[in-house]
Enzyme design. Structure first.
Site, short mmCIF file in Angstrom:
data_model
loop_
_atom_site.label_atom_id
_atom_site.label_comp_id
_atom_site.label_asym_id
_atom_site.label_seq_id
_atom_site.Cartn_x
_atom_site.Cartn_y
_atom_site.Cartn_z
N CYS A 116 -36.94 -62.53 -9.38
CA CYS A 116 -37.55 -61.79 -8.28
C CYS A 116 -36.59 -61.66 -7.10
CB CYS A 116 -38.83 -62.53 -7.85
SG CYS A 116 -39.71 -61.67 -6.59
N ARG B 229 -47.94 -53.04 -10.18
CA ARG B 229 -47.84 -54.39 -9.63
C ARG B 229 -47.40 -54.38 -8.17
NH1 ARG B 229 -44.68 -59.23 -9.38
NH2 ARG B 229 -46.01 -60.89 -10.13
P1 RVP Z 1 -40.31 -67.61 -13.06
O1 RVP Z 1 -41.18 -68.51 -13.86
O2 RVP Z 1 -39.58 -68.29 -11.95
O3 RVP Z 1 -39.39 -66.80 -13.93
O4 RVP Z 1 -41.29 -66.57 -12.33
C1 RVP Z 1 -42.22 -65.77 -13.02
C2 RVP Z 1 -43.06 -65.03 -12.01
O5 RVP Z 1 -42.25 -64.13 -11.26
C3 RVP Z 1 -44.12 -64.15 -12.62
O6 RVP Z 1 -45.27 -64.84 -13.04
C4 RVP Z 1 -44.41 -63.18 -11.48
O7 RVP Z 1 -45.31 -63.71 -10.52
C5 RVP Z 1 -43.06 -63.04 -10.81
N1 RVP Z 1 -42.37 -61.79 -11.17
C6 RVP Z 1 -42.44 -61.07 -12.32
N2 RVP Z 1 -41.63 -60.00 -12.19
C7 RVP Z 1 -41.10 -60.11 -10.97
C8 RVP Z 1 -40.17 -59.17 -10.36
O8 RVP Z 1 -39.66 -58.26 -11.01
N3 RVP Z 1 -39.89 -59.36 -9.09
N4 RVP Z 1 -41.55 -61.20 -10.36
#
Ligand code: RVP
Length: 499
Positions: A319, A418
């Site tokens: 993210c 989203r």
């Molecule tokens: P991680 O477990 O740290 O990889 O995080 C997963 C989370 O990141 C997802 O459950 C969602 O809330 C968030 N996410 C998913 N896509 C993205 C993005 O493209 N920014 N973020």
């Protein structure tokens, strides 16, 4: 004037648990990781609880039907991604719900007229030597016999010989009815020294095969999460746009629980969505909402009717929301704040709304910290994306194996629903990246190791359950110097010399 929070926001890596007294009862085998998935009234049981505090992220690169089955087998819940058509998502949910552990659809099927030459070609293609002989050659046709490689001798028989001349005919087969349970099927296999048991319906049509070689896999997993019909519990992601069509399709496919997938949950869109679903499909349809990072966000979604609430903005490994938009909050601080609001709400209303810590888990111990800080369970993306069961490809780069992992806000996923705030119905800019993660093997092995670490740390804190951990945990912020002390230090690793 703008409001300033008095404390900086922290993340998991800045905290440690300080051990408490452990009694002789405090052993990992006695630890229960059971946790509520959806809200419940004081004194009542939640409609769905999980046996382990893990859910898999609502992402294309993480949660499909295969992941859903693998995780439910271990006691957690997958939320199948919503950034696909309604039909595709419903089909994934249906596949996961209809999956019967140990019951295999026949993939090598022939008719009585199929010749040895054709059988050999099929064996080459599927790699399977046990073939169902059905009237029409389909996997669910009327079962007329079985052929295995012991039924023909390539060196002595003409390649044109049809199956009907050497198959074991139906009259001589041991078979069972389609409603046979797995343990009954395994007993029949053992009693009759079979390699495979065909299961048929009342019209003699083939439904499944149960194989002796799968016996160890077939043994029931004591933590598996199943519904009253013994089907795996499956979750599904939804958005705040097409819920009127998507929700009924997912419910029809058998979804047990839904979750609004959004990067920012403190919004009117979520309130409208929750209201619509509960008014039109009933309070029994369970819907999680989020994500929020503070007390106000929690209270808003709690009053809007959320069945669980997800915490986390910008902390996900893929993210880049914090970099692109400058919003978010350290995951640990956000979680602590929201869990305090959850307890306050429970105190005032007698309604307990589980909190999910979503994103930013890097090390296994971060999960124990999240639970200690009040989370009822975690949602994990990167963690699960590394396993065999995630839907992405394994790639080899410079001799090392990786799996692909991309964010829902990346150009690859383009999950505009989203991120949409009622605008142009498109992803205006990226909030996620497209990446690789080290390939790590099977979900079962990895989850097993992670859970044993969590249970062990809980014992160090004198806790045998998640609520007990939350009550007894003592946490300390650590200085950056002491974080260095936490890893191996002031030694030269043998690996770096032997290279
Ligand atoms: P991680 O477990 O740290 O990889 O995080 C997963 C989370 O990141 C997802 O459950 C969602 O809330 C968030 N996410 C998913 N896509 C993205 C993005 O493209 N920014 N973020």
């Amino acid at each position: 004037m703008a409001f300033y929070f008095s404390e900086p926001s922290h993340t998991f890596g800045e905290y440690l648990l300080v051990p408490g007294y452990s009694s002789d009862q405090c052993i990992p085998a006695n630890v229960s990781l059971k946790t509520p998935l959806v809200k419940f009234k004081k004194g009542e049981e939640p409609k769905i609880s999980m046996n382990i505090p893990m859910t898999s992220a609502i992402m294309q690169s993480v949660s499909d039907d295969r992941m859903a089955v693998a995780l439910a087998r271990e006691g957690g819940v997958s939320f199948i991604y919503g950034s696909q058509t309604i039909e595709e998502e419903a089909a994934m949910v249906a596949r996961a719900k209809n999956f019967k552990s140990g019951f295999v659809d026949s993939d090598s099927n022939i008719t009585p007229e199929t010749t040895i030459a054709e059988i050999l070609a099929l064996k080459e293609k599927t790699g399977h030597s046990t073939m169902a002989v059905t009237e029409d050659g389909t996997p669910t046709g009327k079962l007329l016999g079985i052929v295995t490689s012991r039924d023909y001798r390539v060196t002595r028989m003409s390649p044109d010989t049809p199956a009907k001349e050497f198959m074991t005919p139906f009259e001589k087969l041991v078979y069972a009815s389609a409603d046979t349970t797995l343990s009954e099927a395994n007993d029949i296999i053992w009693d009759n020294k079979l390699n495979m048991l065909p299961l048929i319906d009342e019209n003699q049509r083939l439904r499944y095969m149960v194989f002796r070689k799968d016996y160890t896999d077939n043994k029931e997993n004591e933590l598996e999460l199943i519904d009253e019909k013994k089907r795996y519990i499956v979750g599904a992601g939804i958005n705040t746009r097409d819920y009127a069509e998507r929700v009924p399709a997912l419910l029809k496919a058998g979804a047990d629980v839904l979750c609004i997938d959004s990067s920012e949950g403190f919004s009117e869109w979520q309130r409208i969505t929750l209201k619509y679903i509960h008014e039109n499909f009933g309070e029994d349809v369970k819907v999680g909402a989020g994500n929020v990072v503070d007390r106000e966000g929690f209270m808003f979604l709690a009053k809007a009717g959320a069945d669980f609430i997800k915490v986390g903005i910008g902390g996900g490994s893929i993210c880049i929301t914090r970099e692109t938009k400058g919003i978010g909050r350290g995951q640990a601080t956000a979680l602590i704040d929201v869990c305090a609001a959850r307890d306050e709400y429970y105190e005032a209303t007698g309604i307990y709304i589980p909190v999910c810590s979503d994103g930013g888990i890097v090390h296994d111990y971060h999960m124990t910290l999240a639970l200690a800080m009040g989370a009822d369970f975690m949602m994990l993306g990167r963690y699960f994306s590394r396993f065999d069961e995630s839907p992405t490809d394994v790639v080899k780069i410079n001799g090392t194996y990786y799996k692909e992992y991309w964010g829902e806000g990346s150009n690859r996923a383009r999950n505009w629903q989203r991120y949409d705030l009622g605008g142009a119905k498109k992803l205006s800019f990226e909030e996620g990246v497209d990446s690789y993660v080290p390939y790590a093997g099977s979900l079962k092995d990895n989850v097993g190791i992670t859970l044993s670490k969590i249970r062990s740390t809980m014992c160090n804190c004198g806790a045998l359950s998640i609520p007990e951990l939350q009550e007894k945990a003592r946490l300390t912020l650590v200085s950056s110097t002491s974080i260095v002390e936490g890893g191996s230090h002031d030694v030269i690793l043998r690996d770096s010399i032997n290279r």
